[in-house]
Every structure is written in structure tokens, then in C-alpha cells.
Scaffold this active site. Structure first.
Site, PDB file in Angstrom:
ATOM      1  CE  LYS A   1      29.972   4.841  22.995  1.00  0.00           C
ATOM      2  NZ  LYS A   1      30.343   4.689  21.882  1.00  0.00           N
TER       3      LYS A   1
ATOM      4  CE1 TYR B   1      24.074  10.780  20.045  1.00  0.00           C
ATOM      5  CE2 TYR B   1      23.160   8.509  19.100  1.00  0.00           C
ATOM      6  CZ  TYR B   1      24.400   9.777  19.129  1.00  0.00           C
ATOM      7  OH  TYR B   1      25.628   9.515  18.519  1.00  0.00           O
TER       8      TYR B   1
ATOM      9  CB  SER C   1      33.975  11.900  22.101  1.00  0.00           C
ATOM     10  OG  SER C   1      35.364  12.736  23.007  1.00  0.00           O
ATOM     11  CG  LEU C   2      29.641   9.838  25.141  1.00  0.00           C
ATOM     12  CD1 LEU C   2      28.699   8.692  25.025  1.00  0.00           C
ATOM     13  CD2 LEU C   2      29.228  10.951  26.360  1.00  0.00           C
TER      14      LEU C   2
ATOM     15  CE  LYS D   1      23.426  10.466  25.939  1.00  0.00           C
ATOM     16  NZ  LYS D   1      22.296  10.526  24.740  1.00  0.00           N
TER      17      LYS D   1
ATOM     18  CG  ASP E   1      29.312  -0.585  17.049  1.00  0.00           C
ATOM     19  OD1 ASP E   1      29.818   0.546  16.945  1.00  0.00           O
ATOM     20  OD2 ASP E   1      29.533  -1.700  17.108  1.00  0.00           O
TER      21      ASP E   1
ATOM     22  NE  ARG F   1      31.957  13.054  17.769  1.00  0.00           N
ATOM     23  CZ  ARG F   1      33.345  12.766  17.897  1.00  0.00           C
ATOM     24  NH1 ARG F   1      34.315  12.171  17.011  1.00  0.00           N
ATOM     25  NH2 ARG F   1      33.919  13.202  19.069  1.00  0.00           N
TER      26      ARG F   1
ATOM     27  CD  GLU G   1      -3.074   1.251   0.283  1.00  0.00           C
ATOM     28  OE1 GLU G   1      -3.224   0.209  -0.345  1.00  0.00           O
ATOM     29  OE2 GLU G   1      -3.852   2.247   0.513  1.00  0.00           O
ATOM     30  CE1 TYR G   2       6.227   4.655   3.339  1.00  0.00           C
ATOM     31  CE2 TYR G   2       7.139   3.993   1.400  1.00  0.00           C
ATOM     32  CZ  TYR G   2       7.063   4.774   2.386  1.00  0.00           C
ATOM     33  OH  TYR G   2       8.116   5.910   2.626  1.00  0.00           O
ATOM     34  CG  ASP G   3       6.036  -0.323  -2.401  1.00  0.00           C
ATOM     35  OD1 ASP G   3       6.766   0.461  -1.695  1.00  0.00           O
ATOM     36  OD2 ASP G   3       6.390  -1.351  -2.318  1.00  0.00           O
TER      37      ASP G   3
ATOM     38  CB  CYS H   1      31.578 -39.666   0.740  1.00  0.00           C
ATOM     39  SG  CYS H   1      32.177 -38.590   2.136  1.00  0.00           S
TER      40      CYS H   1
ATOM     41  CE  LYS I   1      33.986   1.307  24.106  1.00  0.00           C
ATOM     42  NZ  LYS I   1      34.148   2.144  22.817  1.00  0.00           N
TER      43      LYS I   1
ATOM     44  CD  GLU J   1      20.410   8.247  25.890  1.00  0.00           C
ATOM     45  OE1 GLU J   1      21.216   8.423  24.910  1.00  0.00           O
ATOM     46  OE2 GLU J   1      19.793   9.366  26.483  1.00  0.00           O
TER      47      GLU J   1
HETATM   48  S1  IVH Z   1      25.663  11.149  23.236  1.00  0.00           S
HETATM   49  C1  IVH Z   1      27.741  14.780  24.588  1.00  0.00           C
HETATM   50  N1  IVH Z   1      24.064   8.949  23.082  1.00  0.00           N
HETATM   51  O1  IVH Z   1      29.051   7.597  21.061  1.00  0.00           O
HETATM   52  C2  IVH Z   1      27.250  13.398  24.233  1.00  0.00           C
HETATM   53  N2  IVH Z   1      26.219   8.950  21.943  1.00  0.00           N
HETATM   54  O2  IVH Z   1      31.754   8.556  22.267  1.00  0.00           O
HETATM   55  C3  IVH Z   1      27.239  13.022  23.012  1.00  0.00           C
HETATM   56  N3  IVH Z   1      26.955   7.102  20.632  1.00  0.00           N
HETATM   57  O3  IVH Z   1      29.870   9.753  18.611  1.00  0.00           O
HETATM   58  C4  IVH Z   1      26.960  11.547  22.367  1.00  0.00           C
HETATM   59  N4  IVH Z   1      24.921   5.726  21.247  1.00  0.00           N
HETATM   60  O4  IVH Z   1      28.192   8.146  17.932  1.00  0.00           O
HETATM   61  C5  IVH Z   1      25.140   9.609  22.854  1.00  0.00           C
HETATM   62  N5  IVH Z   1      22.770   6.981  22.883  1.00  0.00           N
HETATM   63  C6  IVH Z   1      24.085   7.690  22.826  1.00  0.00           C
HETATM   64  C7  IVH Z   1      24.781   6.999  21.831  1.00  0.00           C
HETATM   65  C8  IVH Z   1      26.001   7.913  21.624  1.00  0.00           C
HETATM   66  C9  IVH Z   1      26.019   5.845  20.621  1.00  0.00           C
HETATM   67  C10 IVH Z   1      28.164   7.281  20.120  1.00  0.00           C
HETATM   68  C11 IVH Z   1      28.010   8.262  19.123  1.00  0.00           C
HETATM   69  C12 IVH Z   1      29.302   9.397  19.762  1.00  0.00           C
HETATM   70  C13 IVH Z   1      29.899   8.479  20.614  1.00  0.00           C
HETATM   71  C14 IVH Z   1      30.587   9.201  21.703  1.00  0.00           C
END
Ligand code: IVH
Length: 706
Positions: free
Chosen positions: A127, A236, A94-95, A301, A129, A148, A47-49, A449, A325, A125
Site C-alpha cells: 500500500k 495498480y 477507497s478501501l 485484491k 504511501d 482523486r 548519454e540520456y542527457d 572540552c 495496515k 500489493e
Molecule cells: S487500489 C478499488 N492499490 O489506497 C481500489 N490502492 O484507500 C482502489 N493505495 O486512494 C485502490 N496502494 O491512494 C490500491 N496497491 C494499491 C494501493 C492503493 C496505495 C491507496 C490509494 C487509494 C487508497 C485507498
């Protein structure tokens, strides 16, 4: 128009194109929103199509009504030479990483010390990949998307991001002047598997893993390639925002983003204090293999923005968030030996045996090396230290050899030579051969065999073949080993006593004494069940039997085609290659394999023995109509149809007398070309053969419905 549209009551006056276009865009966007954000789709793909096609047609007829945020504009511009740079108005951070529970306790304690809140609430949350991106919406319209990059400057991948259906081209509801949304582009695991299956079948390069798949797809210079890749998105975080009063917490912001129509990962939640965070980590860890996307940990967070501000930043990472991790999914281990296994069709497959190693929660002892070419590519040898990887529940694989750690003799020469395929089958001693142009080496022993015999019997008994319930590989191996069965027909001569005796002999070998034997009884129930299951399988269908025989390249669908086309086994057994080639969807190679199989006296004996042992199947007349509006016409179907499967379309055309063929020639009467029709369509055009689109086919079928 399709039947669905016909069923709808006709409105007295059809809407203006502009109204209808707006309506269609809204319907399509709603469908996207329901699918990607609410995870609650309400219309089927077809239907979408249909909506999409109607919109495309209307926009083509009224170019003045085109709009860049129309769902039709997701696919397609020409490739660019290179991406331009985008400076992020708010840098993408980054984290900090943590691996141990202790580090999480310290993180929470730090927050306690500086905010006075020792049990703070966090947004917890997965993380994801994938690949971090930033999306910029101005007055609700998606205007730019960027990677990024180094956090300060990224690449403008707007055209590619437009092809990702999870990314709304327009925000829902009352929208702010500027909204920058950060999130992750990822490739769902199922989509990754599907893509690789398709790539393998079509000689395209496969993707190494979903993460590489996402990154590689997004960085394609040709957005038409990105459009073919199954990418998705979760939001996120925020970047620059203007004209919007932010809520007090991050979790409320995520809810707001959802309301704007942006997908937020459903596994996001809030958790309190270090204990709450660690419980979340545990919970996600157990779910990990079942999640539809890859993750490499979780992110915590601090939820309240005032507390986030109090914590601030160090260098380029916030002090209010941390990534917890999972332990690495890659490990180093030693190859103890390289061995080969023999499959049903004689394929001889090398595999590496490792020093048992823990990877991502399971002990890995071996991994397939696929074929000799792959072994040569990796140059993996006995004694090598290798990196093995296990992604989610995916089977483990050898990523690479650590060359510096290859064992050497005093002169520094490698201790072990490169792997060579054995010249003789390890199971039966027959020659192992590799046909030209094939990557797979095969044992030439056929059913002589034992390894092939075990696999052939296992296939014969499997659910979609003869469906002999309970007859698993262990039993079959024992039956073959003790010589109770040599061919599939022998299964039907087995008695209860045979099974019990076989079990006794097997127990003797393993030294096992069944509990019931100790109690002075012999358990017979399992054997009775097996006999009953074998007996039940005697009554089968021609297509199951054909599939069960294990003819190379005859899968379920070819078996079905053969059964339908010929109606009975004898004409199939006596058909020559040319006759078999006239069957739709059977090409020269498969036709030759079938003819070869039935020419083999041994195989004819097995079939005679099956019949003698009471195996029977219903036979009927071949399903080809000698009259009907399409009698004498040869039709080829190619590409995907929206309203029905190609098989179904073929059945209906055959019912009208057509002969459905798999290849286009001058004799073809017409070709039905569906979505993404390829070489057959090109061939038809080249030969000037008449071409029908789906609409014409449907109209024809409707006009000749019985
Ligand atoms: S928040 C200030 N939330 O992790 C915080 N990052 O090392 C900014 N990532 O480059 C990132 N899941 O690619 C956030 N639920 C999540 C995430 C997430 C994956 C990745 C993201 C970022 C890296 C940070």
C-alpha cells in the site's frame, strides 16, 4: 558533437531531421521504459542527457516537427491560476482498513461464503504511501491526468504529471481507444533525502516526508517546480476502458499495463487464502525499511474478476479488496527531560529524552531537537506529552506537543518553563555562545572540552581521515576519560600497556570481569591490533591529514584542494587569509577558519607533536602550471558539466596554466557555465566577462590535449 558520437561510424547519408527526431524520441522513451518499468537501465544518465539535448536542438531548429508527446515537452509551461475540475468517468474508490489478522480471516471467510471458493487467489500489493491519481490515454496518447479528489471529481494536474518521467506520454504496442489507469504518485525515499539535503544547503523549505513531498509537488500551480521534484509512479488499477478485451484476472491486467509501458510495483505478487495473505504481510513488514518507497500497509485484491463481481461494493469501497495496515508510526510519549550534547566543533545540540516508547517496531528513547529555534518552534518542555514519528528507518522526530496535556500547577500555569540553552557547556563548563546569524550554539572550550576532544579524536581516527581501524567511540571515550590522550598526537604515544591498563580501569568502573581474566589469562590481541592500526596510520597523505585535523568547514574536498594547491603543509600553515582566498572554491569564511586554526599556538604544537611522533605524509610541488596556453588567465567554473566533474575540468584547465578561482570578478578571464549555472553566470554577464559553454570547453581541451 561529443566524442561518443564521433566514435560511431558515419552513415553514408545523414538521416532527415524528421527521421532523426523520431529515432531520438524512441530512444529516450525506451530508456525511460527500461529505467522505470523494467528497472534495468541500459544507458548512463549522461548519454540520456545527450540524447535529450540533441532532440531539443533539432526540435528548436524545426518547429514544424514539434509534438506534444515528445519527451522534451515534459517540462515547462507557465503557471496556471488554478486547476480545473475533472469528473472521473469511473469513480475512484477507497478501501476498507484492517489491522488485525482476525479481520483478514473474516474477510477471506466472507468471500468463501459468497463465492464458494474458500482458498481464493489474491493480488497482494504494497500500500503505497503517496497520492492516488488517474491517467487517461486516448489512442495511446496521454491526454489527461487528475487527482482523486473526492473520488467523483478531481483536479486536472496533466501538466504536472507530464513532468514525471515514470509516466509514459505514449503507450507501447497496440493500444486501446481509451485506457484510464489508476495508480500512486510517490517520492522515492532516496530522492526525498536528496531533495531535502539540497533544500537545506540552499535555504529552501524542506519537505516533511515523502508523502507530503509527493502531494505538495503535484499540486504546484507552476509545473516548472513540479519538474524539479523527484516524483515517480506505480500503476495498480483501471478506470474507464474502451476497445480492449480485459483478461480474466487483476494480476493479468497488471502484466498488461507493464506491457503498455506503465510501471508496476515489483513487490506485487499473488497469494492464496488467509494464510497466504498473512505470510505476505509478514514478509513485506520485514522488507519495509529497505524498500525504496514508503508504504503504510499492504492491499489484498481478489484476483478473479468474476469473483470480484460476485462480491460487489458497499458504499464507496469494494467488498473484494481490503487494506491491511501497519501499526501507526506515530505515538504519544512523555518528555522526561531536555538535554544537550556537544559535538566535535562544539555545536551544542538539544535532544529530548522520552519515556521509552514503541514506534514502528523499535523502542525510541530520545530524539534530536536540532537547535534552540526548533525547540522554541515546537515549544516543547519537560513533562510534555508529544507526538513522535518514525518513518521507515529515518531517525525519530518530535512532530508536535499535545498542548492540552501539558502538566500545570493548581492555578493552571505550566509546571515547567520553556527550554533555554545552557550558558555553560555541560562537559567542560566553558561559555556556550551563539554567533550572530547562526542557528547553532557552540561551546567555546575548544579542545579543552572533553566532549569536543572525544568527537575530534573520533573524527581524526575515522575511515576517511587517518583510518585507524577499530578505534571506535567507546575506546576513545575511555582514553579521554582516564586521561591517556589529550590531543590527537597523544594517540601515537600509546603503548600496549596503556591500553591494557585503561581496559582494566574501565572494567573496574563497570564492574565487568572479562571471561579471559576469569580463566587466568589477559586478552591482548585487541590491543595489539589497535597499536598496529595506529602505527599503520602514521604513513598518510597531506589531504587526509588536513581533513583529519577537523578544521571547521574543511571537508574532504577542501582538504584535497588545499593539498593540491600548496603541495605541502608549511605553506598552508603560514598562508594568510588573502593567500588562502586565491585558492579555487575557498571563500572568505573558510579562508578565515583555516588561517585562524593554524594561528592557534595549541594547534601548531599538535602538528609538531604529530611529526615528532612519526606521522608523515608525502609532500610535493604545488600543482600550478606557469606556462601553457592558459597561463596568466583566471577561470571560474559554474553549473554542472555533463562530460566530466567540475573538479576534473578544473584540473585540466590548471594543467594548461589557468588559475581556477571560485568567484567572478572583473579580473576573471572567462567563465565556464554548465547546466543550471546560477549567480556566478549572472555576475559574469553583468561584468561582461566572456562565457564558455561546455561544448566550447570540450573543444578547447580536445585541441590542447597533451
Ligand atoms: S487500489 C478499488 N492499490 O489506497 C481500489 N490502492 O484507500 C482502489 N493505495 O486512494 C485502490 N496502494 O491512494 C490500491 N496497491 C494499491 C494501493 C492503493 C496505495 C491507496 C490509494 C487509494 C487508497 C485507498
Amino acid at each position: 558533437m561529443t566524442s561518443k558520437a564521433n566514435n560511431q561510424p558515419m552513415t553514408p547519408k545523414s538521416p532527415s531531421p524528421a527521421t532523426r527526431i523520431a529515432e531520438l524520441r524512441q530512444q529516450i522513451e525506451d530508456a525511460n521504459y527500461r529505467y522505470h518499468v523494467l528497472d534495468d537501465p541500459d544507458i548512463p544518465d549522461i548519454e540520456y542527457d545527450r540524447l535529450m539535448r540533441e532532440l531539443e536542438a533539432l526540435e528548436a531548429a524545426h518547429p514544424e516537427l514539434a509534438s506534444p508527446d515528445s519527451p522534451t515537452q515534459r517540462v515547462g509551461n507557465a503557471p496556471s491560476a488554478k486547476f480545473s475540475e475533472v469528473r472521473h468517468a469511473v469513480p475512484m474508490l477507497s478501501l476498507a482498513n484492517a489491522f488485525e489478522p482476525q479481520e483478514i480471516h473474516e474477510f477471506v471467510a466472507r468471500i468463501g461464503k459468497e463465492t464458494g471458493d474458500f482458498e481464493p487467489v489474491f493480488s497482494a500489493e504494497p500500500k503505497l504511501d503517496g497520492l492516488a491519481i488517474s491517467l487517461r490515454y486516448e489512442n495511446g496518447q496521454f491526454v489527461r491526468g487528475a487527482t482523486r479528489g473526492d473520488g467523483a471529481t478531481g483536479e486536472d494536474v496533466t501538466v504536472n504529471l507530464r513532468t514525471v518521467r515514470a509516466i509514459p506520454l505514449r503507450l507501447r504496442g497496440k493500444t486501446p481507444d481509451v485506457l484510464e489507469v489508476r495508480g500512486e504518485i510517490y517520492m522515492p525515499r532516496a530522492a526525498f533525502e536528496r531533495y531535502n539535503k539540497w533544500a537545506r544547503e540552499n535555504g529552501e523549505k524542506t519537505l516533511a516526508n515523502p508523502r507530503n513531498g509527493a502531494a505538495g509537488s503535484l499540486r504546484q500551480l507552476d509545473p516548472r517546480i513540479t519538474a524539479q521534484r523527484p516524483l515517480s509512479f506505480f500503476a495498480y488499477a483501471l478506470g474507464e476502458v474502451e476497445g480492449l478485451k480485459l483478461p480474466a484476472t487483476h494480476s493479468q491486467t497488471l502484466a498488461l499495463l507493464r506491457d503498455f509501458g506503465l510501471p508496476v510495483c515489483p513487490q506485487v505478487t499473488t497469494a492464496k487464502g488467509a494464510e497466504g495473505l498473512l505470510a505476505y504481510f509478514e514478509q513485506i513488514g520485514t522488507q519495509r525499511n529497505d524498500l525504496p518507497y514508503d508504504i503504510d500497509g499492504v492491499v489484498y485484491k481478489l484476483d478473479r474478476y468474476d469473483q470480484q463481481r460476485a462480491m460487489g461494493f458497499v458504499s464507496r469501497a469494494p467488498r473484494w479488496a481490503i487494506a491491511h495496515k501497519f501499526p501507526a508510526q506515530e505515538e504519544a510519549t512523555t518528555v522526561e527531560s531536555i538535554e544537550v550534547s556537544v559535538g566535535r566543533t562544539g555545536a551544542v545540540t538539544p535532544f529530548a529524552v522520552f519515556t521509552p516508547t514503541h514506534v514502528g517496531g523499535v523502542t525510541v528513547v530520545k530524539a534530536t531537537l536540532h537547535n534552540a529555534d526548533q525547540v522554541a518552534r515546537l515549544d516543547v518542555r519537560k513533562g510534555d506529552v508529544v507526538i513522535i514519528r518514525r518513518a521507515g528507518d529515518v531517525i525519530p522526530e518530535v512532530v508536535r506537543v499535545i498542548e492540552e496535556r501539558r502538566p500545570t500547577d493548581k492555578e493552571g500555569n505550566p509546571l515547567h518553563p520553556p527550554f533555554v540553552m545552557p550558558a555553560e557547556c555541560p562537559a567542560c563548563g566553558s561559555a556556550v555562545e551563539r554567533e550572530e546569524g547562526e542557528v547553532v550554539a557552540r561551546c567555546t572550550g575548544g579542545l579543552f572540552c572533553p566532549a569536543q576532544r572525544i568527537q575530534a579524536l573520533f573524527h581524526f581516527a575515522s575511515r576517511r581521515a587517518m583510518d585507524i581501524e577499530g578505534l571506535g567511540e567507546q575506546f576513545i571515550a575511555a582514553l579521554v576519560e582516564f586521561d591517556y590522550v589529550r590531543t590527537v598526537a597523544d594517540l601515537y604515544k600509546l603503548t600496549l600497556e596503556d591500553f591494557l591498563e585503561m581496559k582494566r580501569r574501565a572494567d573496574e568502573v563497570t564492574g565487568a570481569t572479562p571471561a579471559t581474566a576469569k580463566a587466568g589469562k589477559v586478552a591482548t590481541r585487541w590491543a595489539e591490533n589497535l597499536i598496529a592500526a595506529i602505527d599503520a596510520s602514521r604513513n598518510t597523505t597531506l589531504e587526509r591529514l588536513l581533513y583529519a585535523l577537523g578544521i571547521r568547514d574543511v571537508g574532504e574536498s577542501t582538504a584535497k584542494t588545499l593539498a593540491k594547491h600548496f603541495g605541502a603543509l608549511d605553506p598552508i600553515m603560514s598562508a594568510d587569509v588573502d593567500t588562502l582566498r586565491t585558492v579555487p572554491d575557498i571563500g572568505p569564511i573558510v579562508a578565515a577558519r583555516i588561517a585562524h586554526f593554524f594561528a592557534e599556538p595549541h594547534n601548531r604544537e599538535v602538528i609538531a607533536a604529530l611529526r615528532a611522533n612519526g606521522v608523515h605524509w608525502k609532500e610535493g610541488a604545488p600543482q600550478r602550471s606557469a606556462d601553457g596556453p592558459l597561463a596568466g588567465q583566471t577561470v571560474v567554473l559554474t553549473g554542472g558539466l555533463a562530460a566530466m566533474s567540475r573538479d576534473e575540468a578544473g584540473d585540466r584547465l590548471e594543467a594548461l596554466g589557468a588559475k581556477v578561482s571560485g568567484s567572478v570578478s572583473k579580473k576573471t578571464s572567462f567563465v565556464v557555465a554548465g547546466e543550471a549555472a546560477g549567480s556566478k553566470l549572472a555576475k559574469a554577464q553583468e561584468l561582461g566577462v566572456e562565457i564558455w559553454d561546455e561544448e566550447r570547453l570540450l573543444a578547447f581541451l580536445a585541441g590542447h590535449a597533451s
